[in-house]
Scaffold this active site. Sequence first.
Site, PDB file in Angstrom:
ATOM      1  N   TYR A   1     -67.927  97.341-141.015  1.00  0.00           N
ATOM      2  CA  TYR A   1     -66.638  97.561-141.673  1.00  0.00           C
ATOM      3  C   TYR A   1     -65.597  96.546-141.175  1.00  0.00           C
ATOM      4  CZ  TYR A   1     -62.387 100.036-143.164  1.00  0.00           C
ATOM      5  OH  TYR A   1     -61.185 100.370-143.724  1.00  0.00           O
TER       6      TYR A   1
ATOM      7  N   LYS B   1     -63.263  93.092-142.911  1.00  0.00           N
ATOM      8  CA  LYS B   1     -61.819  93.330-142.866  1.00  0.00           C
ATOM      9  C   LYS B   1     -61.125  92.203-142.089  1.00  0.00           C
ATOM     10  CE  LYS B   1     -60.935  97.282-145.032  1.00  0.00           C
ATOM     11  NZ  LYS B   1     -59.961  97.399-146.143  1.00  0.00           N
TER      12      LYS B   1
END
Length: 685
Positions: free
Chosen positions: A583, A587
């Site tokens: 994740y 990002k």
Amino acid sequence: MHSRYVERDAEAMIARYAGEGVAGDLALRVYTTRLLGQDPKLVLHGGGNTSLKTRLTDLLGEERQVLCVKGSGFDMATIEPSGFAAVRLAALQALRARESLADRDLVRIERANLIDPTGPNPSVEVLLHAFLPAKFVDHTHANAVLSLVDQAGGVATAAEVFGERMGIVPYVRPGFELAKAAAETFDKNPDVEGLVLEKHGIFTFGATAREAYERMVAMVSLAEARLQRGRKALVKVSLPPTLAPLPSLAPIIRGACSLADEDHEGAFLRQILDFRTSPAILDFVGGAEIARYSQEGVVTPDYAIRTKTWPLVLDAPAAGDLAVFRDHARIAAAAFVARYCDYFARNSARIGRDKPMLDPLPRVVLVPGLGLFGLGRSKRDACIAADLAENAAEVILDAEAIGRFQSIPEADMFDMEYWPLEQAKLGAAAVPPLAGQVAVVTGAGGAIGAATAAAFARAGAEVALLDVNESAAAERSAAIGGAALAVKCDVTDAASVQAAFDQVVEAFGGVDIAVSNAGAAWQGRIGEVDEAVLRQSFELNFYGHQRVAQAAVKVMLAQGTGGCLLFNVSKQAVNPGPDFGPYGLPKAATLLLVRQYALEYGADGIRANAVNADRIRSGLLTDDFVKTRAKARGVSEKDYMSGNLLAREVTAEDVAQAFLHQALQLKTTADVTTVDGGNIAAALR
Ligand code: ZN
């Protein structure tokens, strides 16, 4: 046209309002007013008005002869008894003896003579109703009548069509002088069933609501029959073999029809577009003589406040020639603005007016081969302008079929456009900060996206809620209401993103703010995680943002009025958590993406900013996840959620407010705002 009066419906209306203490004649006044108001070929958007002369008891218990007249700006289609203003009739009738009457005095006299001082302001045509003796008086701007009387020989044509049945009043601006002129025409022949007002509309009267209404139907039918005789065919222009598509044209037109705000660097006066096309509209915009008939002026005076005196006419946009069309649109719009400023200066000098000019931007744009656009500071205003423009096209086509369309002189249009009693219909509400802007929010089916879309809508923007889950987007957009648009969009698919942006552009004309919010969390220990998981996360959490930003920038560059890209990054981009590599890595790339856009598009006025949020209940952080995490750490859910320096739980609304702040700060770009209650390990340096 046919009468839609149904005795049973009329009786039901009387019965319905009797319970509220409304007399039968006022209930019938409401009934036929709605019948007229529901027909767009008779009146549109607050146009037209009706009245009733009756007796009412005033606040002191005395019975008075009154005129119940439609309140100014009320819509006839949906009017209620409370939408009528009851004014003492004798006071209004006494005004006929005056030589002149200032607007200010008229309004004060009206208000001083209202039976209920909390009632609405009467229609601007109140005196015309008062000076005619009939119990029921109906007034519309019927298309068929306008096509007959919006002609150089309109008075003669009307005389020939209506004969002795109608009085004919040559054009006088609405207000006191028109009321007197109409009453004088009536006095010459009190047997008439109504009056035709040159270049304005039609009045009919009757002893009953039904008689006045059915006379309107009869007279409009006579006009319609006349329009069917001796029609000449419209000569059309030749168009390029292939035209550029709407989604590539609308942002160009929208940009051309905006204005830099001289007081605030980087700010623009922007408008929303509403596009219309139909065989009739295509005939109108494709007529060989469009340059003449479209520039004549309004079809009835009260259109001036909504559509301005003339539309902007552009050339047909040939496919593959967008740069040429863009230059042309800009030059044409600038010429429109210059012409409007001249018109304002010339007419202000004529009447010694020293108040400021309204914005000089077009409200209607005609594009041969394509259709027409209504423009306004909101989608609602743009739709109203488009409705009126579409109606005007039909009136003008019919006028041209039997003769040659002619409007009122420029001076009369100016007086109408700047008449304070007309402008009062638009209301003087404060303009919200994002009025005229279009905001697209991805992942809008989730908590943060929905809160952000709602916050932008409250700030005056038109919002489009994009989500891969169409029903979630629809539910969130229904909660916002107004013109909020739900669009299916899978940000992992370039074609889906392009289709979604096309849909937004077709609905509103462009995009000013893109909130790239869609995301999802993947977990896995980085040394062992399957590459497919990492790639899947990059597809959504990096490439998804890139696709949305790219589609938005394309529209923004076509508009040429700057723009704002907003990204939902994450504290993970700065402060990685164990097992959150899949994740956090995309990002982190997205955080750099924000800076890359800020760097490369700053010169175009496009800003790029990000919010780093943390620990917010949403699709990413489900209730189950919170429960498990809190348990693993041996703390309560509440303590887990507020485990930050300020010990305060962060909400979706907090993130929405941070995005709104970034959208409003015109001198902030490449900014990252943390909304995490304080997480020192994620602090940027
Ligand atoms: Zn009127």
